[in-house]
Design a protein around this motif. Structure first.
Motif, PDB file in Angstrom:
ATOM      1  N   ILE A 139      49.053  58.569  53.549  1.00 27.90           N
ATOM      2  CA  ILE A 139      48.102  58.070  52.822  1.00 27.90           C
ATOM      3  C   ILE A 139      47.854  58.789  51.357  1.00 27.90           C
ATOM      4  CG2 ILE A 139      45.699  57.781  52.698  1.00 27.90           C
ATOM      5  CD1 ILE A 139      45.342  57.541  55.657  1.00 27.90           C
ATOM      6  N   ALA A 140      48.533  58.185  50.355  1.00 27.84           N
ATOM      7  CA  ALA A 140      48.451  58.885  48.965  1.00 27.84           C
ATOM      8  C   ALA A 140      47.656  58.263  48.045  1.00 27.84           C
ATOM      9  CB  ALA A 140      50.094  59.044  48.551  1.00 27.84           C
ATOM     10  N   MET A 141      46.612  58.966  47.677  1.00 25.05           N
ATOM     11  CA  MET A 141      45.687  58.578  46.548  1.00 25.05           C
ATOM     12  C   MET A 141      45.835  59.082  45.036  1.00 25.05           C
ATOM     13  SD  MET A 141      42.538  58.735  49.629  1.00 25.05           S
ATOM     14  CE  MET A 141      43.558  60.246  50.118  1.00 25.05           C
ATOM     15  N   SER A 142      46.040  58.258  44.279  1.00 30.31           N
ATOM     16  CA  SER A 142      46.173  58.689  42.837  1.00 30.31           C
ATOM     17  C   SER A 142      47.333  59.757  42.478  1.00 30.31           C
ATOM     18  CB  SER A 142      44.954  59.231  42.595  1.00 30.31           C
ATOM     19  OG  SER A 142      43.860  58.318  42.369  1.00 30.31           O
ATOM     20  N   GLY A 191      43.760  53.972  41.231  1.00 32.08           N
ATOM     21  CA  GLY A 191      42.738  53.334  40.449  1.00 32.08           C
ATOM     22  C   GLY A 191      43.179  52.820  39.026  1.00 32.08           C
ATOM     23  N   GLN A 192      42.481  52.183  38.323  1.00 33.12           N
ATOM     24  CA  GLN A 192      42.816  51.782  37.034  1.00 33.12           C
ATOM     25  C   GLN A 192      41.634  52.480  36.023  1.00 33.12           C
ATOM     26  OE1 GLN A 192      44.247  47.670  36.497  1.00 33.12           O
ATOM     27  NE2 GLN A 192      43.195  47.333  38.518  1.00 33.12           N
ATOM     28  N   ASP A 220      48.043  49.669  47.116  1.00 31.39           N
ATOM     29  CA  ASP A 220      46.816  49.136  46.688  1.00 31.39           C
ATOM     30  C   ASP A 220      46.309  49.522  45.583  1.00 31.39           C
ATOM     31  OD1 ASP A 220      44.690  47.308  47.391  1.00 31.39           O
ATOM     32  OD2 ASP A 220      43.728  48.802  48.765  1.00 31.39           O
ATOM     33  N   ILE A 221      46.134  48.595  44.438  1.00 28.51           N
ATOM     34  CA  ILE A 221      45.620  49.055  43.249  1.00 28.51           C
ATOM     35  C   ILE A 221      43.984  48.644  43.134  1.00 28.51           C
ATOM     36  CG2 ILE A 221      45.931  48.800  40.849  1.00 28.51           C
ATOM     37  CD1 ILE A 221      48.129  50.272  42.049  1.00 28.51           C
ATOM     38  N   TRP A 222      43.256  49.766  42.710  1.00 28.45           N
ATOM     39  CA  TRP A 222      41.795  49.526  42.754  1.00 28.45           C
ATOM     40  C   TRP A 222      41.473  49.209  41.432  1.00 28.45           C
ATOM     41  CZ3 TRP A 222      38.166  51.701  46.716  1.00 28.45           C
ATOM     42  CH2 TRP A 222      38.748  51.637  48.313  1.00 28.45           C
ATOM     43  N   GLY A 223      40.208  48.864  41.117  1.00 27.82           N
ATOM     44  CA  GLY A 223      39.694  48.156  39.771  1.00 27.82           C
ATOM     45  C   GLY A 223      39.592  49.398  38.598  1.00 27.82           C
ATOM     46  N   LYS A 224      39.106  48.699  37.609  1.00 26.83           N
ATOM     47  CA  LYS A 224      39.114  49.502  36.387  1.00 26.83           C
ATOM     48  C   LYS A 224      37.825  50.708  36.284  1.00 26.83           C
ATOM     49  CE  LYS A 224      41.759  46.115  33.650  1.00 26.83           C
ATOM     50  NZ  LYS A 224      41.722  45.307  32.422  1.00 26.83           N
ATOM     51  N   ASP A 225      37.080  50.417  37.178  1.00 26.75           N
ATOM     52  CA  ASP A 225      35.731  51.457  37.339  1.00 26.75           C
ATOM     53  C   ASP A 225      36.223  52.572  38.407  1.00 26.75           C
ATOM     54  OD1 ASP A 225      36.177  49.570  39.812  1.00 26.75           O
ATOM     55  OD2 ASP A 225      33.891  49.807  40.080  1.00 26.75           O
ATOM     56  N   VAL A 226      37.433  52.569  38.737  1.00 32.08           N
ATOM     57  CA  VAL A 226      37.989  53.558  39.830  1.00 32.08           C
ATOM     58  C   VAL A 226      38.562  54.598  39.206  1.00 32.08           C
ATOM     59  CG1 VAL A 226      39.280  53.935  41.907  1.00 32.08           C
ATOM     60  CG2 VAL A 226      38.170  51.786  41.684  1.00 32.08           C
ATOM     61  N   ASN A 227      38.008  55.631  39.321  1.00 36.44           N
ATOM     62  CA  ASN A 227      38.303  56.774  38.337  1.00 36.44           C
ATOM     63  C   ASN A 227      39.232  57.910  39.465  1.00 36.44           C
ATOM     64  OD1 ASN A 227      37.073  56.010  36.063  1.00 36.44           O
ATOM     65  ND2 ASN A 227      35.043  57.085  36.853  1.00 36.44           N
ATOM     66  N   HIS A 228      39.974  58.963  38.610  1.00 39.59           N
ATOM     67  CA  HIS A 228      40.743  59.933  39.115  1.00 39.59           C
ATOM     68  C   HIS A 228      39.677  60.955  39.511  1.00 39.59           C
ATOM     69  CE1 HIS A 228      44.499  61.857  39.934  1.00 39.59           C
ATOM     70  NE2 HIS A 228      44.029  62.855  39.529  1.00 39.59           N
ATOM     71  N   ASP A 229      39.071  60.801  40.724  1.00 42.42           N
ATOM     72  CA  ASP A 229      38.090  61.869  41.185  1.00 42.42           C
ATOM     73  C   ASP A 229      37.650  61.644  42.652  1.00 42.42           C
ATOM     74  OD1 ASP A 229      36.130  63.752  40.638  1.00 42.42           O
ATOM     75  OD2 ASP A 229      34.811  62.666  39.210  1.00 42.42           O
ATOM     76  N   TRP A 230      37.061  62.507  43.068  1.00 41.84           N
ATOM     77  CA  TRP A 230      36.656  62.839  44.530  1.00 41.84           C
ATOM     78  C   TRP A 230      35.814  61.664  45.084  1.00 41.84           C
ATOM     79  CZ3 TRP A 230      39.555  65.675  47.429  1.00 41.84           C
ATOM     80  CH2 TRP A 230      40.354  66.865  46.714  1.00 41.84           C
TER      81      TRP A 230
END
Length: 246
Positions: A139-142, A191-192, A220-230
């Protein structure tokens, strides 16, 4: 929640290394910290709390390891050959020292699922791809899956061996790992939103390579409001864990 802290000497790294275990049994998860991070970050940033029910019920057992990123990927003023040599020493620590300890503590020989956010995701994907015999999925996120922003033009065999976009591109379709990958559970998200531009580009590059080799993966590409953050990784982690355990 059942927790145990360990500090043990690593012959590979010639130093004490720390890790923490959450839970008493279940599918083992190995969590790599974000860039320059430590074994306690996943707990301190609220990630463990998002899956506490699965830990308490014995569905998963979580192992959070320490990194040496400050000596390797992050030390851009250091000698690149030495930096990647130290990363290889850490790789051997994980595979030949920590994985046997995970099996001992978990009391099973189950293949492990790797997990990470940001650079932790980069490590999670790289370790799973390098050792599909040890690791069941990821499971790899960002994450970022190239070496260029860390090593610029330098690329010896160790950099190549730790750069998924390099070795996947060069891996022949009949390589035995390809068939092993097809039986792994691969979840890669990004995210984007803010601070995700480079990670998004790298995720798409990795996606194209996996698909070209006919390796099943959920990108899985998440939306433009999804930031590189916890706060976003706190939402993603339990969601993806539910899927990968099916």
């Amino acid at each position: 929640m059942d927790t145990h802290y360990y500090k043990e000497y690593s012959p590979c790294l010639q130093r004490q290394m720390e890790f923490k275990v959450y839970g008493y049994t279940g599918q083992p998860l190995l969590v790599f910290p974000a860039q320059d991070g430590h074994f306690f970050d996943f707990e301190n940033f609220g990630m463990i709390a998002t899956i506490q029910d699965k830990i308490d019920r014995g569905i998963v057992q979580v192992f959070c390891c320490d990194s040496i990123d400050k000596e390797t990927w992050s030390d851009q003023n250091g000698d690149p050959a030495h930096r990647i040599y130290m990363h290889e020493q850490w790789y051997y620590y994980i595979c030949h020292e920590l994985v046997p300890r995970i099996r001992q503590i978990n009391r099973s020989s189950k293949r492990i699922i790797t997990v990470g956010c940001s650079m932790g995701a980069s490590h999670a994907v790289n370790f799973m791809l390098r050792r599909p015999d040890l690791f069941l999925g990821t499971i790899a996120m960002s994450g970022y899956y190239n070496s260029d922003i860390f090593f610029q033009d330098f690329c010896d065999e160790h950099v190549y061996d730790n750069t998924p976009v390099h070795y996947l591109m060069g891996m022949p379709i009949d390589h035995p790992y390809i068939e092993q990958y097809r039986h792994c559970k691969i979840i890669i998200s990004c995210g984007q939103g803010a601070w995700e531009d480079e990670m998004l580009k790298s995720t798409y590059q990795l996606r194209d390579l996996l698909y070209a080799k006919k390796i099943p993966a959920w990108i899985d590409i998440w939306g433009k409001d999804v930031n590189h953050d916890w706060p976003w990784w706190q939402k993603q982690f339990p969601y993806f864990l539910e899927e990968i355990l099916k």
